[in-house]
Design an enzyme around this catalytic site. Sequence first.
Site, PDB file in Angstrom:
ATOM      1  N   GLU A 179      -8.449 -11.956   8.442  1.00 36.29           N
ATOM      2  CA  GLU A 179      -7.257 -11.989   9.272  1.00 36.29           C
ATOM      3  C   GLU A 179      -7.634 -12.630  10.814  1.00 36.29           C
ATOM      4  O   GLU A 179      -7.496 -12.226  11.942  1.00 36.29           O
ATOM      5  CB  GLU A 179      -6.807 -10.657   9.480  1.00 36.29           C
ATOM      6  N   ASN A 200      -8.617  -6.681  17.578  1.00 34.85           N
ATOM      7  CA  ASN A 200      -7.915  -6.167  16.910  1.00 34.85           C
ATOM      8  C   ASN A 200      -8.082  -5.950  15.342  1.00 34.85           C
ATOM      9  O   ASN A 200      -7.103  -5.856  14.409  1.00 34.85           O
ATOM     10  CB  ASN A 200      -6.324  -7.113  17.069  1.00 34.85           C
ATOM     11  N   HIS A 417       3.560   2.861  -1.760  1.00 37.38           N
ATOM     12  CA  HIS A 417       2.603   2.331  -0.778  1.00 37.38           C
ATOM     13  C   HIS A 417       1.383   3.304  -1.012  1.00 37.38           C
ATOM     14  O   HIS A 417       1.307   4.339  -1.072  1.00 37.38           O
ATOM     15  CB  HIS A 417       3.049   2.372   0.563  1.00 37.38           C
ATOM     16  N   GLU A 419      -2.275   3.250   0.899  1.00 34.50           N
ATOM     17  CA  GLU A 419      -3.113   2.726   1.834  1.00 34.50           C
ATOM     18  C   GLU A 419      -4.347   3.603   1.629  1.00 34.50           C
ATOM     19  O   GLU A 419      -4.517   4.830   1.606  1.00 34.50           O
ATOM     20  CB  GLU A 419      -2.924   3.132   3.428  1.00 34.50           C
ATOM     21  N   GLU A 488      -5.569  -6.630   3.188  1.00 29.25           N
ATOM     22  CA  GLU A 488      -6.787  -6.457   3.306  1.00 29.25           C
ATOM     23  C   GLU A 488      -7.501  -6.679   2.006  1.00 29.25           C
ATOM     24  O   GLU A 488      -8.364  -5.787   1.377  1.00 29.25           O
ATOM     25  CB  GLU A 488      -7.504  -5.102   3.689  1.00 29.25           C
ATOM     26  N   GLU A 506      -2.011 -10.005   1.146  1.00 30.50           N
ATOM     27  CA  GLU A 506      -2.138 -10.591   2.631  1.00 30.50           C
ATOM     28  C   GLU A 506      -3.474 -11.587   2.504  1.00 30.50           C
ATOM     29  O   GLU A 506      -3.328 -12.715   1.861  1.00 30.50           O
ATOM     30  CB  GLU A 506      -2.398  -9.168   3.295  1.00 30.50           C
ATOM     31  N   GLU A 512       2.301  -8.999  11.331  1.00 34.52           N
ATOM     32  CA  GLU A 512       1.854  -7.635  12.182  1.00 34.52           C
ATOM     33  C   GLU A 512       1.078  -7.842  13.436  1.00 34.52           C
ATOM     34  O   GLU A 512       1.401  -7.345  14.200  1.00 34.52           O
ATOM     35  CB  GLU A 512       1.193  -6.769  11.315  1.00 34.52           C
TER      36      GLU A 512
HETATM   37  C1  NOJ Z   1      -2.421  -3.324   7.305  1.00 38.29           C
HETATM   38  C2  NOJ Z   1      -1.536  -3.788   6.550  1.00 38.29           C
HETATM   39  O1  NOJ Z   1      -1.550  -5.208   6.609  1.00 38.29           O
HETATM   40  C3  NOJ Z   1      -0.156  -3.327   6.934  1.00 38.29           C
HETATM   41  O2  NOJ Z   1       0.820  -4.446   6.164  1.00 38.29           O
HETATM   42  C4  NOJ Z   1      -0.064  -1.992   6.678  1.00 38.29           C
HETATM   43  O3  NOJ Z   1       1.247  -1.733   7.380  1.00 38.29           O
HETATM   44  C5  NOJ Z   1      -1.012  -1.290   7.347  1.00 38.29           C
HETATM   45  N1  NOJ Z   1      -2.327  -1.705   7.100  1.00 38.29           N
HETATM   46  C6  NOJ Z   1      -0.927   0.282   7.076  1.00 38.29           C
HETATM   47  O4  NOJ Z   1      -1.251   0.559   5.666  1.00 38.29           O
HETATM   48 CA    CA Z   2      -3.695  -6.442   7.456  1.00 37.29          CA
END
Ligand code: NOJ
Ligand code: CA
Length: 711
Positions: A179, A200, A417, A419, A488, A506, A512
């Site tokens: 990124e 960041n 989702h 994470e 990621e 991504e 974002e």
């Molecule tokens: C990073 C991701 O790129 C983003 O799309 C997501 O909202 C956040 N992580 C939280 O999972």
């Molecule tokens: Ca990201």
Amino acid sequence: MKTLKINLSTLFILLLITIGCKKAETNFTVHSPNTNILVEFALSESGQPYYTVHHKETLVIDTSFMSFDFKDLPPLKNNLKVINFTIGSTDETWTMPWGEQLEVRNNFNELTVNLEEQSEEKRLLSIHFKVYDDGIGFRYEFPAQDHLKEVLITDENTQFNLTGDHTVWWIPGDWDIYEHVYNETKFSEIDALSKQNHPNLSATYIPENAVNTPVTMKTDAGLYLSFHEADLTNYAGMTLKVDHANLGMVSELVGSERLGGKAKLTLPFNTPWRTIQIGEKAGDLIESKLILNLNDPNQIGEVDYFTPMKYVGIWWEMHIGKSTWDMEGSQDMSTWMEGKEGGSRHGATTENAKKYIDFAAQNGIKGLLVEGWNTGWDKWIDNDREGVFDFMTPYADYNFEEVRDYAKAHGVEIIMHHETSAAPLTYEKQMEEAYNFMKANGINSVKTGYVGKIIPRGEYHHGQWMVNHYHKVLVETAKKKIAVNAHEPIKATGKRRTFPNAIAREGLRGQEFNAWATDGGNPPSHLPTVAFTRMLAGPIDFTPGVFNIKFNEYKANNQINTTLAHQLALYVVIYSPIQMACDLPEHYMLNGKIHPAFQFITDVGVDWQQTRVLDGEVGDFVIIARQERESGNWFVGGITDENERIQTLTFEFLDDGKTYNATIYKDGPNAHWDKNPEAYEIENLELTKASSLDIPLASGGGFAISIIQKK
Ligand code: NOJ
Ligand code: CA
């Protein structure tokens, strides 16, 4: 496919027939089918393999050596001898289940040279080249052999020696994250180490002056080169270490402190393909399907559980700080820090999800992503993330069943989702149950995420251990008929051909960053660069479609650095079979009605019959036309960097004798990415194959056109 195995005795005659023969018996040449590209392979006097690449009369890769270093074993480098080789050629066409085009031609000549080390162990190594009209790929094949059962590779040393100080579009060779903003410099000015410790990025590790791939270059003579890899499986990701003095690059694999090396393998195995795409126009790189062609055909059968779609999401509102992922609202994760006081601002509530479902159903959007629906977000502490997330348990204010049923009743599909907070072992433990839970609730796709440094420590996102984790996710989801959009991620290397449930990822600086980056966000040149770099690897979940460009109500110091029309163009320019309309529903309303420009998002296709890059220059601008499958409608998108320009468009791609209704969404007369980003105009007109238009693009601007066949 035709292949021939040849002993050295018959080598000479056959070389004359199919591939050229030069100097001694250890020199081989292979041409591309159209003969424009020529690869030479040979052994040096010390018996070390090397290759060169020509495009037409021009040497593009100078003598580049190959070798391996291992733990507790001598290097595999010198004293190699050719024992035999095979040649072949293939010309076939395969069909993409979804993609930038329906049919892909896979046309190449190949050579595999089988080498044996002149030592007691007689170690064996094969080097396999495939030469296409759009570039080359080669890989190392370690066959089963008596004296070598397992290796721990400490370095793969594949050289890519350049023939000039090219202009390069690069990001640093970060072992943890892609990124970064692209840099445009001369090769001799690449300075990846200056990109360390970005404020960041919660994980970044750049140990060398190296670049990540795809890395794209332009020679002084105007030839375009892009270096990448294909079929990254059970191996470490490759960065390219920069040698300024010799204008050379050498593969630098991502390592693992736990492993004490780069990749541990049991023989037999093949490395990923090392690829060089070559184009006479910048757009040739985008049209090239070399990376996909170097991957194996579909291994998972029909993926009809996934239909390309547009989606909205409870997402942007967390990034701009309107709401939070966690229920208590104690963390402000729009800045990934401890944040605002005062009551719950949880985004993923039943009521809010219904609001998005209503919006989607009313505006022809098929999917809804809900982030922050499950428990764990409140415990997201940097060093202790194992066991934090639970992929089955919703927060108390999110009634999972109610939202599920409401979505179904409105014809909207929920996107799950997950994470993982870069704790893949926690994820692997729950995987089976989590995927069963999805399927039991009729959910067929998941967005995964890996924010933070990998646990266990000593592993990196792009190392072999994580490559295997991402692979495992694809295998396990394929078994359950689930499609995956990874954030990621490990970089795309064309595995979507083999696993077409790998729909998008991504792996770049996404939208974002515009919400919270402290460095001013993505510059206007970002996506005109991404189209010729990151996008060569595969589909991108960039999440376009911000209409409220400045969002001052939430973040006075952040904004999108493009015009609104540029945002629309991204639905065509940036390829993905899933495209988000990422802004808040209320930002898509104007005077109580849906914003007129949203019509383009409603209309635009997401699955393509064919793609044409009409014009473009890396980092400056790009214009792409895509024809939608089934409807046959065309959509054109164009974006520019900070420089305004007038683009002349012709429409030779349209059918003979047909008239089309076109709607053009373009920058308003005084539009500017910073000073006047939301100024747009919509124009309706008729187009035929003979039409020609001059379209002005503002600074940071763009345009989008829908071209619908008249009934
Ligand atoms: C990073 C991701 O790129 C983003 O799309 C997501 O909202 C956040 N992580 C939280 O999972
Ligand atoms: Ca990201």
